[in-house]
Write an enzyme that holds these catalytic residues in place. Structure first.
Site, PDB file in Angstrom:
ATOM      1  N   PHE A 232       0.825  -1.209   0.000  1.00  0.00           N
ATOM      2  CA  PHE A 232       0.000   0.000   0.000  1.00  0.00           C
ATOM      3  C   PHE A 232       0.859   1.259   0.000  1.00  0.00           C
ATOM      4  O   PHE A 232       1.800   1.388   0.785  1.00  0.00           O
ATOM      5  CB  PHE A 232      -0.887  -0.044   1.240  1.00  0.00           C
ATOM      6  CG  PHE A 232      -1.837   1.105   1.406  1.00  0.00           C
ATOM      7  CD1 PHE A 232      -2.598   1.568   0.350  1.00  0.00           C
ATOM      8  CD2 PHE A 232      -1.989   1.711   2.653  1.00  0.00           C
ATOM      9  CE1 PHE A 232      -3.491   2.611   0.515  1.00  0.00           C
ATOM     10  CE2 PHE A 232      -2.873   2.754   2.831  1.00  0.00           C
ATOM     11  CZ  PHE A 232      -3.620   3.215   1.758  1.00  0.00           C
TER      12      PHE A 232
ATOM     13  N   SER B 168       2.935  -6.804   2.579  1.00  0.00           N
ATOM     14  CA  SER B 168       1.659  -6.189   2.909  1.00  0.00           C
ATOM     15  C   SER B 168       0.587  -6.576   1.882  1.00  0.00           C
ATOM     16  O   SER B 168       0.311  -7.752   1.700  1.00  0.00           O
ATOM     17  CB  SER B 168       1.831  -4.670   3.002  1.00  0.00           C
ATOM     18  OG  SER B 168       0.688  -4.060   3.537  1.00  0.00           O
ATOM     19  N   LEU B 169      -0.003  -5.620   1.179  1.00  0.00           N
ATOM     20  CA  LEU B 169      -0.958  -5.959   0.130  1.00  0.00           C
ATOM     21  C   LEU B 169      -0.294  -6.758  -0.982  1.00  0.00           C
ATOM     22  O   LEU B 169      -0.943  -7.553  -1.672  1.00  0.00           O
ATOM     23  CB  LEU B 169      -1.579  -4.685  -0.450  1.00  0.00           C
ATOM     24  CG  LEU B 169      -2.628  -3.965   0.404  1.00  0.00           C
ATOM     25  CD1 LEU B 169      -3.159  -2.739  -0.329  1.00  0.00           C
ATOM     26  CD2 LEU B 169      -3.777  -4.890   0.780  1.00  0.00           C
TER      27      LEU B 169
ATOM     28  N   ASP C 262       4.760  -9.994   6.086  1.00  0.00           N
ATOM     29  CA  ASP C 262       3.731  -9.358   6.898  1.00  0.00           C
ATOM     30  C   ASP C 262       2.501  -9.003   6.063  1.00  0.00           C
ATOM     31  O   ASP C 262       2.185  -7.824   5.849  1.00  0.00           O
ATOM     32  CB  ASP C 262       4.276  -8.102   7.593  1.00  0.00           C
ATOM     33  CG  ASP C 262       3.497  -7.793   8.871  1.00  0.00           C
ATOM     34  OD1 ASP C 262       3.163  -8.743   9.602  1.00  0.00           O
ATOM     35  OD2 ASP C 262       3.228  -6.613   9.150  1.00  0.00           O
TER      36      ASP C 262
ATOM     37  N   HIS D  17       5.722  -3.179  10.684  1.00  0.00           N
ATOM     38  CA  HIS D  17       5.211  -3.684   9.413  1.00  0.00           C
ATOM     39  C   HIS D  17       6.335  -3.864   8.393  1.00  0.00           C
ATOM     40  O   HIS D  17       6.305  -4.799   7.580  1.00  0.00           O
ATOM     41  CB  HIS D  17       4.157  -2.709   8.893  1.00  0.00           C
ATOM     42  CG  HIS D  17       3.298  -3.251   7.793  1.00  0.00           C
ATOM     43  ND1 HIS D  17       2.801  -4.541   7.781  1.00  0.00           N
ATOM     44  CD2 HIS D  17       2.833  -2.657   6.642  1.00  0.00           C
ATOM     45  CE1 HIS D  17       2.066  -4.721   6.690  1.00  0.00           C
ATOM     46  NE2 HIS D  17       2.082  -3.609   5.987  1.00  0.00           N
TER      47      HIS D  17
END
Length: 604
Positions: free
Chosen positions: A148, A223-224, A246, A339
């Protein structure tokens, strides 16, 4: 700040319910979209839950059509996206919007090889151009996908690319989908499905044009980007590996496998979880296991060094190859340190001489207590985090494993782990237990003293029992032959039996301590190598006495000696004798081997 953000979103929802025109809400959305990166990330923490349900807010650039087209859009040679009820949940995924158009997301790929270290960029609709570059279908291919708000120039991708190419001659393809990632979070999650189609199309086209074997493709997504890798993998039969760094939590946690990354998306799926706190606590990462192998460094939540912003200037100066990359990494550390720890751990693992060994365990608490330091008979109960995870002995089975390990605060994150087995001696006539702290220091061959960091608070020691502790240090201390043991008594306010009032004995009756490198033993099992030597180094009083009575506040030295093995056997025999009639244990009271410790003075 948090309260203001929550109130703001509830206000927007209230306005929407009262029927205020969509034009006003579109203006609000447009304003939020232009926020700086830091503000946008903070806003996105709450946006997935509080965004109003407005079907009229479709993204600009999407083709018009009936409701079915909006729900299941098709993209020429990429395929269609079918949205089932799995993609809806009243709380975890309350709203879905269609992805942007292919032109608006504008996926691009930058190829890096040892011959093209600066990279060659091609558009997703011009994949054929990669054949005229230094791309080789006979080498392994790594595909990196950002998350993101990022682009493919985010520092972790550049650092990982350099490390991978130094380690091995291969193809690295960095995916840029910033046209779809720099949107509000709800829209970005929808765009990941389109990007997944693009990456799957990339692999299939390279397979057709050059003979690339999907088995040699490894997708690494943060992430995404981790879920994007899953969307790509489900459309590429036989894909070799996916590593989720993550994976994002909002709109994916507790949802069916089709919606998120899952073990069926590749032959081998490994995941590193570093930010598993709730989204309401500004945690961005998924907690639930979603791979064949799920790593939870430091339990998956708090990460060393992330609790203070003092690390941010250091990050700016030490990460990346120039100040711009350093500042980018520092900004990420400021707003989402935990993150972004996952990609840092993976990159650090590529060249680290420290093995990053993790162990299968029911919980991180049990791991810290030293209850999970065995690789098991087949070696599948331990694995190496990072690039070497694919060598896990259990990867060819259908089993799933949750692994734990502890890491440091950087810039090198790996720790060496040690198991300590403390044998507490039994003294006839002495009743009760003692409570307090053990501090242990390793002495290497050069006489340097290093404190072992042990994961425990004050502990109660009962006579005639053994206790296992897990300790760690940044350095490799496997050559340790001597240790210093410091004992300090501490009563428990909740246990009257630990109080010492007059004439009581607060000393610790120590028999011996076994010291072993957890990582070294694991590596032997991992490499299917059986050592002829012992895994443990037994340490006791230098003269081989059965027992050392350590007074509170004192420090004694223990050394490795052949006599220590005898001491250990005597203690085991004593433990057996304690359970028998008293005549079998009387001999210990007549032994002349009970000694007072020699006090250790620093520098002596």
């Amino acid at each position: 700040m948090v309260c203001q953000k929550v109130l703001f979103w509830w206000a927007v929802v209230g306005v929407a319910e009262m029927g205020v025109s969509a034009r006003l809400l579109e203006d609000v959305v447009s304003s939020l979209r232009n926020l700086p990166v830091i503000g946008n990330i903070l806003q996105a923490s709450f946006h997935p839950v509080f965004r109003p349900r407005l079907p009229s807010l479709h993204p600009a650039g999407h083709r018009e059509g009936d409701d079915e087209d909006l729900e299941n859009p098709c993209y020429e040679d990429l395929g269609c996206l079918y949205t089932s009820k799995d993609f809806y949940h009243p709380f975890h995924r309350p709203m879905n919007v269609p992805p942007y158009s292919r032109e608006q997301v504008n996926v691009k790929y930058t190829l890096y090889t040892r011959r093209e270290r600066e990279g060659t960029t091609v558009g997703a609709q011009n994949v054929k151009q990669l054949i005229n570059t230094s791309f080789s279908p006979y080498k392994k291919t790594k595909i990196l996908i950002h998350g993101f708000l990022d682009t493919n120039t985010v520092t972790w991708m550049l650092e990982m690319t350099r490390a991978l190419l130094r380690h091995e001659d291969l193809n690295v393809l960095a995916v840029d989908w910033s046209g779809g990632s720099r949107a509000l979070y709800t829209q970005a999650t929808a765009n990941t499905r389109l990007v997944g189609l693009e990456v799957a199309h990339l692999i299939r086209r390279l397979q057709e044009l050059s003979g690339l074997n999907p088995r040699n493709v490894h997708i690494i997504g943060h992430s995404l980007g981790a879920h994007t890798a899953g969307y790509a993998g489900e459309r590429v039969p036989g894909l070799g590996r996916i590593t989720g760094l993550d994976p994002a939590e909002p709109y994916f946690q507790h949802l069916p496998p089709r919606v998120r990354l899952d073990p069926t998306d590749a032959t081998f799926v490994d995941v590193i979880h570093t930010d598993t706190n709730s989204i309401f606590a500004l945690g961005y990462g998924l907690r639930q296991p979603v791979g064949h192998l799920d790593f939870y460094p430091n339990g998956g939540g708090e990460q060393p060094g992330c609790e203070t912003i003092a690390r941010v200037p250091l990050t700016a100066m030490t990460e990346g190859k120039n100040i711009l990359e350093g500042l980018d990494a520092a900004q990420k550390d400021l707003v989402a340190c935990r993150h972004y720890r996952a990609p840092k751990l993976f990159t650090d693992s590529i060249f680290s001489t420290c093995p990053y060994v993790a162990f299968q365990c029911e919980s991180y608490k049990q791991y810290l207590a030293g209850q999970c330091t065995s690789c098991g008979e087949d070696g599948s109960k331990c694995a190496r985090l990072g690039l070497e995870a694919e060598r896990w002995p259990g990867r060819n089975r259908t089993q799933h494993a949750t692994m734990f390990l502890s890491t440091a605060d950087g810039p090198h994150y790996c720790l060496h782990h040690y198991r300590l087995i403390v044998e507490v001696a039994y003294i006839v006539g002495r009743l009760g237990s003692v409570r307090g702290h053990l501090h242990i220091y390793a002495i290497n061959a050069d006489g340097q003293i290093r404190e072992l960091h042990m994961f425990h608070s004050a502990k109660t020691f009962h006579p005639g029992r053994s206790y296992t502790f897990l300790a760690h240090h940044r350095q490799d201390l496997t050559d340790t032959q001597e240790i210093l043991v410091h004992w300090s008594y501490e009563a428990s306010p909740f246990d009257p039996s630990t109080f010492c009032v007059l004439f009581c004995d607060t000393s610790l009756p120590l028999g011996s301590i076994s010291f072993s490198s957890v990582d070294q033993v694991a590596n032997r099992r991992y490499n299917n190598y059986i050592s002829e030597g012992p895994d443990n180094v037994a340490m006791c009083h230098k003269q081989g006495h059965n027992l050392i009575l350590i007074k509170s506040g004192e420090t004694v030295k223990l050394a490795s000696s052949p006599k220590c093995d005898l001491v250990t056997r005597r203690l085991l025999a004593l433990l057996d004798a304690v359970s028998r009639p008293i005549r079998y244990v009387k001999a210990i009271s007549d032994s002349p081997e009970l000694v007072e410790p020699v006090k250790w003075v620093a520098g002596r």
